[in-house]
Design a protein around this motif. Sequence first.
Motif, PDB file in Angstrom:
ATOM      1  N   GLU A  94       0.826  -1.204   0.000  1.00 33.89           N
ATOM      2  CA  GLU A  94       0.000   0.000   0.000  1.00 33.89           C
ATOM      3  C   GLU A  94       0.868   1.265   0.000  1.00 33.89           C
ATOM      4  N   ALA A  95       1.912   1.267   0.831  1.00 31.98           N
ATOM      5  CA  ALA A  95       2.817   2.423   0.884  1.00 31.98           C
ATOM      6  C   ALA A  95       3.515   2.622  -0.459  1.00 31.98           C
ATOM      7  N   ASN A  96       3.850   1.536  -1.107  1.00 32.61           N
ATOM      8  CA  ASN A  96       4.534   1.622  -2.396  1.00 32.61           C
ATOM      9  C   ASN A  96       3.607   2.185  -3.464  1.00 32.61           C
ATOM     10  N   ILE A  97       2.376   1.723  -3.484  1.00 30.51           N
ATOM     11  CA  ILE A  97       1.410   2.207  -4.484  1.00 30.51           C
ATOM     12  C   ILE A  97       1.136   3.698  -4.283  1.00 30.51           C
ATOM     13  N   LYS A  98       0.934   4.080  -3.031  1.00 31.89           N
ATOM     14  CA  LYS A  98       0.578   5.470  -2.721  1.00 31.89           C
ATOM     15  C   LYS A  98       1.778   6.382  -2.518  1.00 31.89           C
ATOM     16  N   LYS A  99       2.966   5.774  -2.406  1.00 27.92           N
ATOM     17  CA  LYS A  99       4.186   6.516  -2.050  1.00 27.92           C
ATOM     18  C   LYS A  99       3.912   7.349  -0.791  1.00 27.92           C
ATOM     19  N   ASP A 100       3.408   6.646   0.226  1.00 22.49           N
ATOM     20  CA  ASP A 100       2.951   7.258   1.466  1.00 22.49           C
ATOM     21  C   ASP A 100       3.912   6.930   2.601  1.00 22.49           C
ATOM     22  N   LYS A 101       4.694   7.920   3.002  1.00 23.05           N
ATOM     23  CA  LYS A 101       5.672   7.684   4.059  1.00 23.05           C
ATOM     24  C   LYS A 101       5.004   7.496   5.413  1.00 23.05           C
ATOM     25  N   LYS A 102       3.793   8.012   5.569  1.00 23.51           N
ATOM     26  CA  LYS A 102       3.066   7.861   6.833  1.00 23.51           C
ATOM     27  C   LYS A 102       2.816   6.381   7.147  1.00 23.51           C
ATOM     28  N   ILE A 103       2.456   5.629   6.137  1.00 23.95           N
ATOM     29  CA  ILE A 103       2.228   4.191   6.313  1.00 23.95           C
ATOM     30  C   ILE A 103       3.522   3.520   6.772  1.00 23.95           C
ATOM     31  N   LEU A 104       4.625   3.899   6.145  1.00 23.82           N
ATOM     32  CA  LEU A 104       5.914   3.318   6.516  1.00 23.82           C
ATOM     33  C   LEU A 104       6.289   3.692   7.948  1.00 23.82           C
ATOM     34  N   GLU A 105       6.031   4.930   8.316  1.00 21.04           N
ATOM     35  CA  GLU A 105       6.335   5.378   9.677  1.00 21.04           C
ATOM     36  C   GLU A 105       5.474   4.641  10.707  1.00 21.04           C
ATOM     37  N   GLU A 106       4.259   4.273  10.318  1.00 23.35           N
ATOM     38  CA  GLU A 106       3.364   3.548  11.222  1.00 23.35           C
ATOM     39  C   GLU A 106       3.797   2.102  11.434  1.00 23.35           C
ATOM     40  N   ILE A 107       4.365   1.480  10.404  1.00 23.95           N
ATOM     41  CA  ILE A 107       4.749   0.070  10.546  1.00 23.95           C
ATOM     42  C   ILE A 107       6.205  -0.116  10.978  1.00 23.95           C
ATOM     43  N   LEU A 108       7.004   0.925  10.903  1.00 27.31           N
ATOM     44  CA  LEU A 108       8.410   0.810  11.295  1.00 27.31           C
ATOM     45  C   LEU A 108       8.570   0.284  12.722  1.00 27.31           C
ATOM     46  N   PRO A 109       7.760   0.731  13.693  1.00 27.65           N
ATOM     47  CA  PRO A 109       7.904   0.171  15.046  1.00 27.65           C
ATOM     48  C   PRO A 109       7.643  -1.339  15.120  1.00 27.65           C
ATOM     49  N   ILE A 110       6.831  -1.861  14.227  1.00 31.65           N
ATOM     50  CA  ILE A 110       6.592  -3.308  14.211  1.00 31.65           C
ATOM     51  C   ILE A 110       7.880  -4.027  13.813  1.00 31.65           C
ATOM     52  N   PHE A 111       8.555  -3.495  12.806  1.00 32.14           N
ATOM     53  CA  PHE A 111       9.833  -4.069  12.382  1.00 32.14           C
ATOM     54  C   PHE A 111      10.841  -4.043  13.526  1.00 32.14           C
TER      55      PHE A 111
END
Length: 128
Positions: A94-111
């Motif tokens: 989803e982040a890749n399709i939308k180029k949405d850094k917010k999504i990446l910032e939201e899942i980074l803590p899971i990683f």
Amino acid sequence: MAIRNPYSGFNQYKQNNIMTATPQELTLMLYNGAIKFVNQAILFIEQKNVQKSHNAIMRASDIIIELNATLNMDYEISKGLRPIYDFLVEKLTEANIKKDKKILEEILPIFTDLRDTWKQAMELAKKK
């Protein structure tokens, strides 16, 4: 006179680390790599570099897909990790399709939680 690659020694060192690592250490390296690529993707999205952000997200996604594919479902923990990995791949896509850094910032803590938990488990296993 041949020009020497200044990174060849470092690349050889990295290659040796990978070749001599235990499966547990390789998993830790994969988590670290996924975190690195998510952070790079955030930066590339901020820079509006579509191709580099795509590549970084795909590399993070490939790591999670590999971790998911190699889960040993004989263990209860694997049954808990599978939906987390599926969720991460879905969000990365989803982040890749939308180029949405917010999504990446939201899942980074899971990683980072996965990596930190894995690291703790490795340390506990060494003490036994």
